[in-house]
Design a protein around this motif. Sequence first.
Motif, mmCIF file in Angstrom:
data_model
loop_
_atom_site.group_PDB
_atom_site.id
_atom_site.type_symbol
_atom_site.label_atom_id
_atom_site.label_comp_id
_atom_site.label_asym_id
_atom_site.label_seq_id
_atom_site.Cartn_x
_atom_site.Cartn_y
_atom_site.Cartn_z
ATOM 1 N N SER A 19 54.017 95.734 -42.044
ATOM 2 C CA SER A 19 52.641 95.462 -41.610
ATOM 3 C C SER A 19 52.587 95.422 -40.095
ATOM 4 N N PHE A 20 51.440 95.813 -39.553
ATOM 5 C CA PHE A 20 51.179 95.682 -38.115
ATOM 6 C C PHE A 20 49.963 94.775 -37.969
ATOM 7 N N ALA A 21 50.157 93.602 -37.420
ATOM 8 C CA ALA A 21 49.051 92.656 -37.200
ATOM 9 C C ALA A 21 48.148 92.540 -38.428
ATOM 10 N N GLY A 22 48.791 92.353 -39.565
ATOM 11 C CA GLY A 22 48.017 92.154 -40.790
ATOM 12 C C GLY A 22 47.648 93.436 -41.516
ATOM 13 N N VAL A 23 47.806 94.592 -40.856
ATOM 14 C CA VAL A 23 47.504 95.861 -41.528
ATOM 15 C C VAL A 23 48.760 96.320 -42.254
ATOM 16 N N ARG A 24 48.645 96.479 -43.567
ATOM 17 C CA ARG A 24 49.828 96.861 -44.349
ATOM 18 C C ARG A 24 49.998 98.375 -44.287
ATOM 19 N N ALA A 25 50.895 98.821 -43.427
ATOM 20 C CA ALA A 25 51.075 100.259 -43.209
ATOM 21 C C ALA A 25 51.933 100.891 -44.304
ATOM 22 N N ILE A 26 52.934 100.144 -44.790
ATOM 23 C CA ILE A 26 53.826 100.617 -45.857
ATOM 24 C C ILE A 26 53.951 99.504 -46.889
ATOM 25 N N GLY A 36 50.380 113.292 -47.034
ATOM 26 C CA GLY A 36 49.342 112.291 -47.286
ATOM 27 C C GLY A 36 48.291 112.403 -46.206
ATOM 28 N N PRO A 37 47.099 111.860 -46.480
ATOM 29 C CA PRO A 37 46.011 111.947 -45.503
ATOM 30 C C PRO A 37 46.358 111.199 -44.204
ATOM 31 N N ASN A 38 45.547 111.399 -43.173
ATOM 32 C CA ASN A 38 45.756 110.697 -41.901
ATOM 33 C C ASN A 38 45.814 109.190 -42.132
ATOM 34 N N GLY A 39 46.803 108.563 -41.492
ATOM 35 C CA GLY A 39 46.930 107.110 -41.590
ATOM 36 C C GLY A 39 47.641 106.632 -42.846
ATOM 37 N N ALA A 40 48.179 107.567 -43.646
ATOM 38 C CA ALA A 40 48.828 107.194 -44.915
ATOM 39 C C ALA A 40 50.130 106.433 -44.696
ATOM 40 N N GLY A 41 50.753 106.609 -43.529
ATOM 41 C CA GLY A 41 51.985 105.880 -43.241
ATOM 42 C C GLY A 41 53.205 106.769 -43.031
ATOM 43 N N LYS A 42 52.991 108.060 -42.909
ATOM 44 C CA LYS A 42 54.119 109.008 -42.824
ATOM 45 C C LYS A 42 54.972 108.774 -41.566
ATOM 46 N N THR A 43 54.305 108.697 -40.424
ATOM 47 C CA THR A 43 55.059 108.498 -39.174
ATOM 48 C C THR A 43 55.723 107.128 -39.168
ATOM 49 N N THR A 44 55.071 106.160 -39.782
ATOM 50 C CA THR A 44 55.674 104.821 -39.858
ATOM 51 C C THR A 44 56.986 104.868 -40.647
ATOM 52 N N VAL A 45 57.026 105.667 -41.721
ATOM 53 C CA VAL A 45 58.287 105.812 -42.471
ATOM 54 C C VAL A 45 59.378 106.349 -41.534
ATOM 55 N N VAL A 66 62.873 102.546 -34.973
ATOM 56 C CA VAL A 66 61.922 102.203 -33.905
ATOM 57 C C VAL A 66 61.303 100.837 -34.217
ATOM 58 N N TYR A 67 60.995 100.615 -35.501
ATOM 59 C CA TYR A 67 60.528 99.307 -35.969
ATOM 60 C C TYR A 67 61.480 98.793 -37.036
ATOM 61 N N GLY A 68 61.535 97.482 -37.181
ATOM 62 C CA GLY A 68 62.286 96.888 -38.276
ATOM 63 C C GLY A 68 61.380 96.750 -39.493
ATOM 64 N N PHE A 114 59.985 114.658 -32.805
ATOM 65 C CA PHE A 114 58.707 113.966 -32.677
ATOM 66 C C PHE A 114 57.547 114.967 -32.682
ATOM 67 N N GLN A 115 56.319 114.434 -32.939
ATOM 68 C CA GLN A 115 55.132 115.290 -32.873
ATOM 69 C C GLN A 115 55.035 115.897 -31.479
ATOM 70 N N ASN A 116 55.240 115.062 -30.479
ATOM 71 C CA ASN A 116 55.254 115.569 -29.106
ATOM 72 C C ASN A 116 56.697 115.771 -28.700
ATOM 73 N N GLU A 126 54.318 117.186 -42.709
ATOM 74 C CA GLU A 126 53.623 118.414 -42.310
ATOM 75 C C GLU A 126 52.280 118.503 -43.029
ATOM 76 N N HIS A 127 51.244 118.883 -42.273
ATOM 77 C CA HIS A 127 49.907 119.034 -42.864
ATOM 78 C C HIS A 127 49.686 120.450 -43.395
ATOM 79 N N ASP A 128 50.475 121.423 -42.899
ATOM 80 C CA ASP A 128 50.300 122.821 -43.316
ATOM 81 C C ASP A 128 50.994 123.025 -44.676
HETATM 82 N N1 LIG Z 1 52.544 100.493 -33.733
HETATM 83 C C1 LIG Z 1 51.494 100.289 -34.531
HETATM 84 N N2 LIG Z 1 50.658 99.238 -34.317
HETATM 85 C C2 LIG Z 1 49.601 99.008 -35.126
HETATM 86 N N3 LIG Z 1 49.289 99.774 -36.195
HETATM 87 C C3 LIG Z 1 50.082 100.832 -36.454
HETATM 88 C C4 LIG Z 1 51.220 101.148 -35.646
HETATM 89 N N4 LIG Z 1 51.822 102.266 -36.157
HETATM 90 C C5 LIG Z 1 51.079 102.622 -37.227
HETATM 91 N N5 LIG Z 1 50.055 101.773 -37.413
HETATM 92 C C6 LIG Z 1 49.060 101.818 -38.486
HETATM 93 O O1 LIG Z 1 49.751 102.078 -39.699
HETATM 94 C C7 LIG Z 1 49.005 102.967 -40.517
HETATM 95 C C8 LIG Z 1 49.833 104.210 -40.811
HETATM 96 O O2 LIG Z 1 49.927 104.987 -39.613
HETATM 97 P P1 LIG Z 1 50.856 106.268 -39.495
HETATM 98 O O3 LIG Z 1 50.763 106.754 -38.085
HETATM 99 O O4 LIG Z 1 52.198 105.968 -40.031
HETATM 100 O O5 LIG Z 1 50.100 107.283 -40.473
HETATM 101 P P2 LIG Z 1 50.351 108.850 -40.653
HETATM 102 O O6 LIG Z 1 50.337 109.099 -42.112
HETATM 103 O O7 LIG Z 1 51.541 109.288 -39.892
HETATM 104 O O8 LIG Z 1 49.028 109.458 -40.000
HETATM 105 P P3 LIG Z 1 48.774 110.890 -39.259
HETATM 106 O O9 LIG Z 1 48.857 111.928 -40.317
HETATM 107 O O10 LIG Z 1 47.399 110.726 -38.719
HETATM 108 O O11 LIG Z 1 49.816 111.028 -38.181
HETATM 109 C C9 LIG Z 1 47.707 103.246 -39.785
HETATM 110 O O12 LIG Z 1 46.737 102.339 -40.246
HETATM 111 C C10 LIG Z 1 48.077 102.969 -38.346
HETATM 112 O O13 LIG Z 1 46.939 102.596 -37.601
#
Ligand SMILES: Nc1ncnc2c1ncn2[C@@H]1O[C@H](COP(=O)(O)OP(=O)(O)OP(=O)(O)O)[C@@H](O)[C@H]1O
Length: 268
Positions: free
Chosen positions: A28-35, A52-61, A68-70, A100-102, A221-223
Amino acid sequence: MTAAISSTAVSPTAISPKALAISGMSKSFAGVRAIRDLSFTVPKGVTTALIGPNGAGKTTVFNLVSGVYGVDAGRIEVNGVDVTRMPSRRRITTGVARSFQNIRLMAHLSVLENLLVGQHVRASSLGALFTPYRLVPGHRWKREAREALEESGLGRYADETVAALPYGVRKRIDLVRATLAGANLLMLDEPAAGLNPSETNALRDHLKALMAKGITLLVVEHDMHFVESICENVVVLNFGEKIAEGPLSRVRQDPKVREAYIGTDEEA
Ligand SMILES: Nc1ncnc2c1ncn2[C@@H]1O[C@H](COP(=O)(O)OP(=O)(O)OP(=O)(O)O)[C@@H](O)[C@H]1O
């Protein structure tokens, strides 16, 4: 002080049939459950897409696997080694690397210099870490870097400044950098984004060559055409949860997956 990275600290086991095993992982990030309680495995040699759609949590995985995060909960194994509490900089010793994306190449340095900087993660002592490579004629790393570039069909760019190169070439140099670091599990964040069709084909060929060498790929990948062309297995995330898993042809028929993509510009 920068700590030296011991190449013998953890040896990736050849025994585990899984390149990556994630179980019960939450973040979770500040109460937002990312995974949320996420479990999936990437068998060795099975190119896998995380979609998965934008914000699904892929980059967080990717951020959790690379350290990068614990994690808040759960366990992450790379090649059979528990990396859950391992510092980020040591995880490369288990065989995982990411792009990385960039692109994170240094634009003002040459291609070769960028690869040599990347290889410093393999330094086994402080001495090796701080030895300027120019002072070591015929340095092994330099030879390996040139060989890796040749093998990838990028040899002619070795002495070019990165800033002068087309985007597609820079992306592939980033791949060479990751493999030179000794990785056998490569996590690629949107590798085809921003590439034109011929650059995409060159990247696909490059990835297939890596797969043929036994490197396992986990790709965000989105493609979906690109995913279909290289990935055998797909894991679908939505709101941080796994909602489907399997071959893309099957997964894209799944009602939960179709629903997740409704209202987005993307397609599964
Ligand atoms: N460092 C962070 N601080 C706060 N919230 C974060 C952080 N990293 C990710 N999140 C939140 O976690 C959720 C998942 O984000 P993430 O970037 O992993 O999604 P994604 O599937 O990679 O999206 P996209 O396809 O747009 O790149 C989102 O709600 C995002 O705002």
